[in-house]
Scaffold this motif. Structure first.
Motif, mmCIF file in Angstrom:
data_model
loop_
_atom_site.group_PDB
_atom_site.id
_atom_site.type_symbol
_atom_site.label_atom_id
_atom_site.label_comp_id
_atom_site.label_asym_id
_atom_site.label_seq_id
_atom_site.Cartn_x
_atom_site.Cartn_y
_atom_site.Cartn_z
ATOM 1 N N LEU A 141 0.829 -1.206 0.000
ATOM 2 C CA LEU A 141 0.000 0.000 0.000
ATOM 3 C C LEU A 141 0.866 1.260 0.000
ATOM 4 C CD1 LEU A 141 -2.745 -1.153 2.529
ATOM 5 C CD2 LEU A 141 -3.002 -0.883 0.043
ATOM 6 N N LEU A 142 1.984 1.209 0.733
ATOM 7 C CA LEU A 142 2.884 2.373 0.790
ATOM 8 C C LEU A 142 3.485 2.655 -0.591
ATOM 9 C CD1 LEU A 142 5.358 3.138 3.665
ATOM 10 C CD2 LEU A 142 6.018 3.535 1.298
ATOM 11 N N LEU A 143 3.888 1.601 -1.306
ATOM 12 C CA LEU A 143 4.452 1.792 -2.655
ATOM 13 C C LEU A 143 3.419 2.412 -3.587
ATOM 14 C CD1 LEU A 143 6.233 -1.671 -3.135
ATOM 15 C CD2 LEU A 143 7.392 0.528 -2.787
ATOM 16 N N ILE A 144 2.195 1.877 -3.539
ATOM 17 C CA ILE A 144 1.139 2.342 -4.443
ATOM 18 C C ILE A 144 0.773 3.800 -4.144
ATOM 19 C CG2 ILE A 144 -1.305 2.041 -5.051
ATOM 20 C CD1 ILE A 144 -0.843 -1.013 -4.562
ATOM 21 N N ALA A 145 0.686 4.124 -2.859
ATOM 22 C CA ALA A 145 0.229 5.464 -2.469
ATOM 23 C C ALA A 145 1.267 6.548 -2.704
ATOM 24 C CB ALA A 145 -0.176 5.458 -0.990
ATOM 25 N N ASN A 146 2.524 6.117 -2.836
ATOM 26 C CA ASN A 146 3.596 7.114 -2.910
ATOM 27 C C ASN A 146 4.344 7.092 -4.233
ATOM 28 O OD1 ASN A 146 3.735 8.468 -0.097
ATOM 29 N ND2 ASN A 146 3.576 6.278 0.391
ATOM 30 N N GLY A 147 3.641 6.719 -5.309
ATOM 31 C CA GLY A 147 4.191 6.899 -6.647
ATOM 32 C C GLY A 147 5.190 5.862 -7.107
ATOM 33 N N ARG A 148 5.291 4.732 -6.425
ATOM 34 C CA ARG A 148 6.222 3.680 -6.897
ATOM 35 C C ARG A 148 5.515 2.319 -6.912
ATOM 36 N NH1 ARG A 148 11.972 2.681 -7.318
ATOM 37 N NH2 ARG A 148 11.935 1.707 -9.348
ATOM 38 N N ALA A 190 -9.133 9.467 6.081
ATOM 39 C CA ALA A 190 -10.510 9.456 5.581
ATOM 40 C C ALA A 190 -11.146 8.082 5.805
ATOM 41 C CB ALA A 190 -10.521 9.809 4.096
ATOM 42 N N ASP A 191 -12.396 8.083 6.283
ATOM 43 C CA ASP A 191 -13.088 6.818 6.542
ATOM 44 C C ASP A 191 -13.370 6.074 5.249
ATOM 45 O OD1 ASP A 191 -13.094 7.168 9.269
ATOM 46 O OD2 ASP A 191 -14.998 8.262 9.267
ATOM 47 N N GLY A 192 -13.438 4.748 5.360
ATOM 48 C CA GLY A 192 -13.752 3.923 4.195
ATOM 49 C C GLY A 192 -13.129 2.551 4.318
ATOM 50 N N ALA A 193 -13.345 1.729 3.290
ATOM 51 C CA ALA A 193 -12.856 0.348 3.325
ATOM 52 C C ALA A 193 -11.335 0.277 3.397
ATOM 53 C CB ALA A 193 -13.346 -0.405 2.082
ATOM 54 N N ALA A 194 -10.652 1.215 2.724
ATOM 55 C CA ALA A 194 -9.187 1.193 2.735
ATOM 56 C C ALA A 194 -8.663 1.454 4.142
ATOM 57 C CB ALA A 194 -8.630 2.230 1.758
ATOM 58 N N LYS A 195 -9.276 2.431 4.815
ATOM 59 C CA LYS A 195 -8.854 2.715 6.191
ATOM 60 C C LYS A 195 -9.173 1.540 7.106
ATOM 61 C CE LYS A 195 -9.906 5.841 10.049
ATOM 62 N NZ LYS A 195 -10.457 7.164 10.416
ATOM 63 N N ASP A 196 -10.343 0.935 6.937
ATOM 64 C CA ASP A 196 -10.709 -0.215 7.777
ATOM 65 C C ASP A 196 -9.679 -1.335 7.634
ATOM 66 O OD1 ASP A 196 -12.927 1.182 8.523
ATOM 67 O OD2 ASP A 196 -14.322 0.086 7.219
ATOM 68 N N PHE A 197 -9.253 -1.568 6.396
ATOM 69 C CA PHE A 197 -8.264 -2.607 6.107
ATOM 70 C C PHE A 197 -6.930 -2.281 6.782
ATOM 71 C CE2 PHE A 197 -5.079 -4.525 3.157
ATOM 72 C CZ PHE A 197 -5.518 -5.829 3.149
ATOM 73 N N SER A 198 -6.443 -1.068 6.556
ATOM 74 C CA SER A 198 -5.149 -0.667 7.140
ATOM 75 C C SER A 198 -5.198 -0.645 8.657
ATOM 76 C CB SER A 198 -4.724 0.713 6.630
ATOM 77 O OG SER A 198 -4.299 0.640 5.291
ATOM 78 N N PHE A 199 -6.335 -0.190 9.194
ATOM 79 C CA PHE A 199 -6.463 -0.133 10.646
ATOM 80 C C PHE A 199 -6.422 -1.540 11.243
ATOM 81 C CE2 PHE A 199 -8.799 -0.026 14.648
ATOM 82 C CZ PHE A 199 -8.081 0.956 15.318
ATOM 83 N N ALA A 200 -7.091 -2.491 10.586
ATOM 84 C CA ALA A 200 -7.100 -3.870 11.083
ATOM 85 C C ALA A 200 -5.698 -4.477 11.040
ATOM 86 C CB ALA A 200 -8.071 -4.716 10.260
ATOM 87 N N LEU A 201 -4.943 -4.195 9.974
ATOM 88 C CA LEU A 201 -3.558 -4.669 9.898
ATOM 89 C C LEU A 201 -2.743 -4.120 11.073
ATOM 90 C CD1 LEU A 201 -2.743 -4.075 6.095
ATOM 91 C CD2 LEU A 201 -3.379 -6.248 7.158
ATOM 92 N N ALA A 231 0.181 8.370 4.156
ATOM 93 C CA ALA A 231 -0.406 8.548 2.820
ATOM 94 C C ALA A 231 -1.039 7.248 2.309
ATOM 95 C CB ALA A 231 0.674 9.020 1.845
ATOM 96 N N SER A 232 -0.704 6.127 2.940
ATOM 97 C CA SER A 232 -1.111 4.820 2.410
ATOM 98 C C SER A 232 -2.287 4.179 3.126
ATOM 99 C CB SER A 232 0.081 3.852 2.466
ATOM 100 O OG SER A 232 0.300 3.402 3.790
ATOM 101 N N VAL A 233 -2.779 4.795 4.203
ATOM 102 C CA VAL A 233 -3.745 4.089 5.067
ATOM 103 C C VAL A 233 -5.202 4.373 4.731
ATOM 104 C CG1 VAL A 233 -2.087 3.913 6.962
ATOM 105 C CG2 VAL A 233 -3.750 5.803 6.944
ATOM 106 N N ALA A 234 -5.470 5.221 3.769
ATOM 107 C CA ALA A 234 -6.879 5.504 3.435
ATOM 108 C C ALA A 234 -7.005 5.799 1.953
ATOM 109 C CB ALA A 234 -7.403 6.670 4.245
#
Ligand SMILES: [Ca+2]
Length: 310
Positions: free
Chosen positions: A19-26, A211-222, A307-310
């Motif tokens: 998620l960090l790679l995707i969110a930060n341009g790599r 920001a709330d949403g499925a992506a945040k729920d996923f990252s928060f659970a991890l 930058a990667s958690v939501a």
């Protein structure tokens, strides 16, 4: 910028790193999977789930199911039965692009070498796929730009055993093959991974702002599962950056503030040092010099993770 291939064993911190790679341009151009934290099928499912959460369309090639010369180990006690700490999964995920990651690596790197191009590799699991690819066609090393490895130790303090870090311990023979290859290699060892962390309250504040949403729920659970595992083992409430530190080093190399140049070889004999990375700044080991990360900017690491958690 070179194309990037991510090789991953599909655990909690692997998902965070992707998620960090995707969110930060790599974003990786392709992903190869390997046994490790969980079996290779579970690892592959976890990568596909993570990509679906991120809405990213990246080809995934399933790789090695077992190490070169020993029994397969796993780390479900750390990553949960499913490897993602029970994080909520998207209903629909993509299919894999192929089930021959080694063949994919060989073909891609061979093509790159022939074209005078370079492909960067980031490995955050056992080194089995890369070792098998190098064994099959040694010339493919010329197609590798920068190889970044999360694995090993720099000061000799492991996690899988007192001396060995998990990714190396899971397939020491594979790691030895890779460290003996002359490649521009950046190692992100275990000790700096655990010394770079957010406190529990800092992690809570970061998620409160996301920001709330499925992506945040996923990252928060991890993150919740990782924090809980550390607490259950008697540690403090911390969100440690393991594979995400290696991903951050790929995204932003200037994040590294202290590093060491050394030869590295892997102890293969049975006993308490099996799987240990022997780090030799004097170069007497004779293996090619690599760079080992010792310290990195936690502020930048936190920002890239945020930058990667939501
Ligand atoms: Ca991993």
């Amino acid at each position: 910028m070179n194309r990037l291939i991510l090789d991953t064993d599909g655990g909690i911190d692997d998902a965070q790193a992707l998620l960090l790679l995707i969110a930060n341009g790599r974003p990786p151009a392709a992903i190869t999977t390997v046994f490790g934290n969980v079996d290779v099928d579970a690892a592959t499912r976890n990568v596909l789930a993570t990509l679906a959460v991120a809405g990213a369309d990246i080809p995934v090639h399933k790789g090695a199911a077992a190490p070169l010369a020993q029994e397969t180990i796993h780390a479900r006690h750390v990553h949960g039965e499913d490897g993602l700490g029970g994080a909520p999964r998207p209903a629909k995920t993509a299919d894999i692009a192929g089930s021959d990651a080694i063949g994919f690596l060989v073909a891609t790197l061979k093509q790159a070498a022939a074209a005078g191009e370079r492909v960067d590799l980031l490995t955050i699991g056992p080194l089995t796929n890369v070792a098998l690819a190098l064994q099959r066609l040694p010339g493919i090393a010329a197609g590798i730009g920068r190889l970044t490895i999360m694995g090993g130790t720099v000061y000799g303090r492991g996690n899988a055993t007192p001396a060995a870090e998990f990714n190396i311990f899971a397939d020491p023979e594979a790691a030895a093959i890779v460290f003996r290859e002359d490649i521009d290699t950046m190692v992100v060892p275990w000790e700096p991974c655990v010394s770079h962390f957010l406190t529990g309250p800092e992690a809570d504040a970061l998620f409160a702002e996301a920001a709330d949403g499925a992506a945040k729920d996923f990252s928060f659970a991890l993150a919740r599962h990782a924090r809980g595992t550390d607490i259950a083992r008697g540690g403090e409430d911390r969100l440690r950056f393991i594979d995400p530190l290696a991903a951050a080093v790929v995204v932003e190399p200037t994040i590294v503030t202290k590093s060491l140049r050394a030869s590295v070889d892997v102890a293969l004999a049975a006993g308490i040092t099996r799987g240990m990375t022997v780090v030799d700044p004097s170069g007497r080991l004779g293996t090619p010099m690599v760079t080992l990360v010792e310290e990195a900017r936690i502020d930048r690491l936190a920002a890239l993770y945020a930058a990667s958690v939501a």
